[in-house]
Design a protein around this motif. Structure first.
Motif, PDB file in Angstrom:
ATOM      1  N   GLN A  20       0.831  -1.208   0.000  1.00 50.83           N
ATOM      2  CA  GLN A  20       0.000   0.000   0.000  1.00 50.83           C
ATOM      3  C   GLN A  20       0.867   1.261   0.000  1.00 50.83           C
ATOM      4  OE1 GLN A  20      -3.026   0.082   3.004  1.00 50.83           O
ATOM      5  NE2 GLN A  20      -3.681   2.179   2.507  1.00 50.83           N
ATOM      6  N   THR A  70       0.776   3.965  -2.982  1.00 49.06           N
ATOM      7  CA  THR A  70       0.362   5.335  -2.660  1.00 49.06           C
ATOM      8  C   THR A  70       1.396   6.317  -3.202  1.00 49.06           C
ATOM      9  OG1 THR A  70      -0.700   4.517  -0.647  1.00 49.06           O
ATOM     10  CG2 THR A  70      -0.275   6.887  -0.779  1.00 49.06           C
ATOM     11  N   ARG A 119       0.989   6.734  -6.892  1.00 48.49           N
ATOM     12  CA  ARG A 119      -0.185   7.536  -7.244  1.00 48.49           C
ATOM     13  C   ARG A 119       0.126   9.021  -7.102  1.00 48.49           C
ATOM     14  NH1 ARG A 119      -6.400   6.743  -5.369  1.00 48.49           N
ATOM     15  NH2 ARG A 119      -5.601   7.063  -3.274  1.00 48.49           N
ATOM     16  N   ASP A 120       0.928   9.365  -6.085  1.00 51.08           N
ATOM     17  CA  ASP A 120       1.313  10.773  -5.927  1.00 51.08           C
ATOM     18  C   ASP A 120       2.122  11.243  -7.137  1.00 51.08           C
ATOM     19  OD1 ASP A 120       0.062  10.618  -3.516  1.00 51.08           O
ATOM     20  OD2 ASP A 120       1.902  10.332  -2.344  1.00 51.08           O
ATOM     21  N   PRO A 147      -4.664   2.445  -4.281  1.00 47.56           N
ATOM     22  CA  PRO A 147      -3.682   1.615  -3.564  1.00 47.56           C
ATOM     23  C   PRO A 147      -4.296   0.495  -2.722  1.00 47.56           C
ATOM     24  CG  PRO A 147      -3.163   3.946  -3.307  1.00 47.56           C
ATOM     25  CD  PRO A 147      -4.529   3.870  -3.940  1.00 47.56           C
TER      26      PRO A 147
END
Lengths: 300, 300
Positions: free
Chosen positions: A268, A272, A275-276, B227
């Motif tokens: 995760q 994450t 994704r940023d 995520p």
């Protein structure tokens, strides 16, 4: 800007550039040369070029500018052949995706070579798939050396700015390092996984092709890119690609280990972070919204 | 078709399904439940759901159908909680991307569970990003076991057909094997390479983000996916993903070796094969033309 221009290699990029020269009125006569008579005929029929030449020398003679849009593997040779017959003050440039092996090509006195890379393209090939808007909003990277003529560089910069590109300059080595990560490695990986799927036992393979969606469909689009162009890229940017590949493999091993150990927190956290990065890229407007894509396609 | 329907998890998929139920007039009252009060409020404000429930049990009680649209990791628990209060003859289904760990969930007598996977989505999350046309032309895979009620399966099939999906049935194991190659592995690889780029020394990283184009941009889009959803997928389809990853790594090593040895013939042969696969996929019309994509986005 130019009385006569020769495009050596009227494929996707070459024919798109020709369309820009036409639209912007940058060239009186637009010539085409290339190894495929069929491609040249198509380009002429499409009105992309005014005249077709079966040899680069014939087309380059008395041309004010020559744009070499061949696969990377033939750029050095083609620039040399063109430059050998070009008149004093004429400019030869290229669109190669690799620059270290190209930027230092020597040309006769008074014939100026400007190494360039318009970072644009689709997975399609051929003059019938080119369109003038292909370059809009994209980056064009010039990699002049200390030997490159400043005036000629400014001229080539203007051409790509007319095509709607944001033009920057950097060293050939820096260009190749960035492209290895940003373009060459992703293509290699897409080529790999699509090939992996093709080797599955039959039922699974047919299922994968039949239900192809999400990630895999995107990969097949990338892996549909021109085989010769990409062969040449990997043969010419070997070290940077192998270095990036090494880093990638190490990271993939870390995630593989997290999956095997069912370490959800590690997965995760990683997802994450990526994704940023996606958000940052969208923020700097390097991605094209669907609407614009359609606009471009429509204008083909 | 249903008097009252509960959507447990009104994110991208749940809210898109709710929009389909509304458009097709398949449900009198559409309820929403979920752990995020904010998400529920948004869904209600958007008119996607008629009523918001803070517990699945409260919303599932007296509902004719419950669609569990939570991340994979919470589906089994959520189906169980819903089924424990549902009336006889009611149907509970899910939309999980992994099926082996879900398909065999036990429900009380007279409450029917139908495991389903509508293969559709975007990298966006949240009810504000859902749209009824998300499912059109895509596959929905039902993975009924010998215990699954035939009538209930037919009902769920009709729901997804109304959403514009092509519905097929296969075993949970076969589903998971196919998805591992077709979706899970490509996502893992995209997550990896985007993470790799993030770890580069600063100048190169900033260049990669600044000039992001071609392959890398596609990867960042994939790596922008939710995520938690993807963590759960890898934790629930571990074996199939690790097997696919092993095959992928072997193939990547072959190409790495070809690049190091500058074996252009091997590279070109591989890339030509993958392009043929791309053509086959486009021929079976599993890819969506830009125009259709825009249409879908426009209808959001």
């Amino acid at each position: 800007m130019f009385k006569t221009v020769l495009i050596a290699g009227v494929g996707l990029i070459g024919s798109s550039l020709a369309r820009v020269l036409r639209r912007e009125g940058l060239a009186g006569e637009i010539r085409g040369a290339g190894r495929s008579a069929d491609t040249l005929r198509k380009a002429k029929e499409l009105g992309v070029i005014d005249a077709a030449f079966d040899s680069v020398e014939a087309g380059a003679k008395d041309a004010d500018a020559v744009f070499v849009c061949t696969p990377v593997g033939r750029i050095v040779e083609t620039v040399g052949r063109a430059a050998s017959v070009m008149k004093k003050g004429a400019i030869v440039s290229d669109v190669g995706s690799v620059k270290s092996t190209i930027a230092s090509v020597e040309t006769p006195d008074g014939v100026f070579f400007v190494p360039a890379h318009p970072v644009a393209g689709t997975e399609k090939s051929g003059p019938e798939n080119g369109f003038a808007e292909l370059f809009e909003g994209r980056w064009c990277i010039l990699t002049p050396t200390e030997k490159t003529d400043k005036g000629a560089t400014a001229v080539i910069r203007r051409v790509w700015e007319k095509a709607g590109m944001r033009v920057e300059e950097m060293s050939p080595e820096r260009h190749d390092r960035v492209m290895a990560l940003m373009s060459h490695l992703p293509h290699l990986i897409a080529y790999t996984i699509v090939g992996t799927a093709a080797d599955l036992e039959e039922q699974t393979r047919n299922d994968v092709l039949k239900y192809a969606a999400g990630g895999f469909r995107d990969f097949t689009r990338i892996a549909g890119s021109d085989p010769v162009m990409w062969r040449d890229i990997f043969l010419n940017n070997t070290d940077a690609v192998l270095d990036g590949l090494q880093r990638f493999t190490e990271d993939l091993t870390v995630l593989q280990r997290a999956i095997r150990r069912k370490d959800g927190a590690a997965l995760q956290e990683w997802f994450t972070r990526t994704r940023d990065i996606r958000r940052r890229i969208v923020e700097v407007r390097q991605d094209t919204p669907e609407s614009e894509k359609l606009l471009l396609k429509g204008k083909k």
